[in-house]
Design a protein around this motif. Sequence first.
Motif, PDB file in Angstrom:
ATOM      1  N   ILE A 115       0.870  -1.180   0.000  1.00 14.27           N
ATOM      2  CA  ILE A 115       0.000   0.000   0.000  1.00 14.27           C
ATOM      3  C   ILE A 115       0.905   1.227   0.000  1.00 14.27           C
ATOM      4  O   ILE A 115       1.451   1.605   1.031  1.00 14.27           O
ATOM      5  N   ASN A 116       1.108   1.804  -1.164  1.00 16.98           N
ATOM      6  CA  ASN A 116       2.057   2.904  -1.322  1.00 16.98           C
ATOM      7  C   ASN A 116       1.338   4.221  -1.559  1.00 16.98           C
ATOM      8  O   ASN A 116       0.254   4.243  -2.124  1.00 16.98           O
ATOM      9  N   GLY A 117       2.022   5.284  -1.181  1.00 13.40           N
ATOM     10  CA  GLY A 117       1.554   6.603  -1.569  1.00 13.40           C
ATOM     11  C   GLY A 117       2.158   6.990  -2.907  1.00 13.40           C
ATOM     12  O   GLY A 117       2.699   6.153  -3.637  1.00 13.40           O
ATOM     13  N   GLU A 118       2.090   8.320  -3.223  1.00 13.39           N
ATOM     14  CA  GLU A 118       2.661   8.810  -4.477  1.00 13.39           C
ATOM     15  C   GLU A 118       3.397  10.115  -4.215  1.00 13.39           C
ATOM     16  O   GLU A 118       2.930  10.935  -3.415  1.00 13.39           O
ATOM     17  N   VAL A 119       4.516  10.318  -4.909  1.00 14.45           N
ATOM     18  CA  VAL A 119       5.202  11.606  -4.863  1.00 14.45           C
ATOM     19  C   VAL A 119       4.733  12.390  -6.080  1.00 14.45           C
ATOM     20  O   VAL A 119       4.662  11.861  -7.183  1.00 14.45           O
TER      21      VAL A 119
END
Length: 479
Positions: A115-119
Motif C-alpha cells: 500500500i504505497n503513496g505517491e510523490v
Amino acid sequence: MHIDGKAAKAASGGTFDVYDPSTEQVIATCPAAGAADIDRAVLAAKRAFYEGWKTTAAQERGRILFRLADRIRARRGELAELETRNSGKPIVEAEYDMDDAATCFEYYGGLATKINGEVLPVPADAIAFAMKEPMGVAGQIIPWNFPLLMAAWKIAPALAAGCTVILKPAEQTPLTILKLAEDFEAVGLPAGVVNIVTGDGPGAGAALVAHRDVRKIAFTGSAEVGRLIMRGAADHLKRVSLELGGKSPNIFFSDADFENAVDGALFGTFINQGEVCSAGSRVLVQKDIYKKFVDAAAAKAKTIKLGPGLDRDTKMGPLVSKEQRDRVAGYLKIGAGEAKVAAGGGVPRQFSTGWYVEPTIFYDVDNSARIAQEEIFGPVMSIIPFTDEADAIRIANATEYGLAAAVWTRDIFKAFRVVRSLEAGIVWVNHMQPTFVEAPWGGYKSSGFGRELGHWGVEEYLETKQVYINLDEKPIGWY
Ligand code: NAP
Ligand code: MG
C-alpha cells in the motif's frame, strides 16, 4: 460473540436460535446484541486502532493474515462441515468456500506491504506527496449465502489497510466466523482488532450503522437494506460501500457451444441453491435455438440431486431458512401466473424435513415480469427469447440492477461488442460465476457501489492524506 479478544454474551442476556436448514433443528443459540453491545465492541475496536493496530508494521499485519489463512486450511474439514450444517449448501461447495476464504486472507496478507503513496510533480521549491492511511473503525454487515467467505472478503482488506473491525454476520449463519474467532488471538491478532457481534439487522446492524465512532460501513445484502444503511450513514457522513445483488443476464447466442451453454445456464443460476448475488437468473436465448435450449435445460434441471448438504452426492441443498423458502415459494406462484413452467415449480415432496425448493425453470418470460425484475435469491431461472444482438443488449440492460452478466458465443467480435454494451460491474464470456480475489467485484446502478477484492478492496478502507513540504527558506513575505 467475540468482543475485545474474549467470548461475550449480550448485555441484555437475550439470545436467538440458529438452525440446520436440512433438519429444521436448532443447532446453536447466539447472543442477540443490542446498542449496548455494539458500544462495547466499538470501544474495543477504537482502543485497538489507536493503541497499536494503526501503527503496527504492514509486514506484521500481513503475517497475521497469512496465519489466518493457515488456520482456515488446517480446519477446512471442520469449518466446511459447520458451514454446510448452518447454511444448507452442499459440502463440496462449502469446501470451495473455505479454500477461497483462505486465499482471500493470503492475498491481503501480501497486499498489506504494497500500500504505497505517491510523490507528486510539484514545482522544485516543494515536495508534495499523497499518503494512504487507514480510515479507523470499520463496521461490516454480511448476508447468509457465503458466510465465512463474505466475512473474509470484508475482514481481510480492512486489516491489510490497518483498520479495526466490528463484523455482524447474518442472524441465520453466524457459526463459522465465530468458530474462526476462537483462533484470532492464537494467530497474533491483538484484542479488539476484530470483533464479531451477533444479532439481527434492526437491532445490532442499525446500531453499528448509527455509531458515531464507526468511520465506515461495508455492507452486502439486499438493495432494500442497502438504502436504509446509506440513509443511516448520512448522519455522521460515514463512508459506505454497498454490494446489493442483482438480476443478472446470462446471454446465449445461437453460435455458442450448445452443451456447454446449457450447463453454463444451470451453473450460473442454481449453484448455491441460487442464493448468489451474481446469479444469472435471467437467461436470454436467441430465437433459433430457443426451443431446443428450454427443453435441454429443463431435462438437465430435473436430474439435479436435492438433499442434505452433508451428503456428498447432493448437488442442491435446502434454502437457508423457512422465511427464505416461503419467499421463494411465493415467487413460484407469481411466476406460474406470468410465464410457462419447464421444470420444477414447487416444493419437493420427498423430504419430511428441510427447506427445499425444486430447481425451477420458467420460459416465455417477458422481461417486465416480476420474476424477471426482482431478485428471488433461490433456484429459479427465467428464460427470455431474443432476436439479435441489439435485442439481447436492450433486454439485458432493462433492469434496475447491474452487478453481473455473461455472454456465450464463438464470435469474438460479437462477444466484445456485447461486453462493451452491458451495464454491469462483472462480465463473463463463455462462463458464469468464476471469481478471483485478484479481480474487482461490485455493481453498477442499484447493485451498489464500491469494489471488493483486488487492490480496489483495500482502497475502500483507506483515506488519502496530501502532504506539502516547503523547501524554500526565504520569508513568505505576503503581509
Ligand atoms: P438483508 O435483509 O439485506 O440482510 C443482509 C444483512 O443486513 C444481514 O446481516 C441483516 O441482518 C442486515 N440488516 C438487515 N436490516 C438491517 C438494518 N436495518 N440495518 C443494518 N443491517 C441490517 O438480506 P436477507 O434478509 O438476509 O435476505 C432478503 C433478500 O435480500 C434475499 O432474498 C435476497 O434477495 C437479498 N439478498 C441479497 C444478497 C446479496 O449478496 N446481494 C445477500 C443476501 C440477501 P439480519 O438478517 O441478521 O437481520
Ligand atoms: Mg434478514
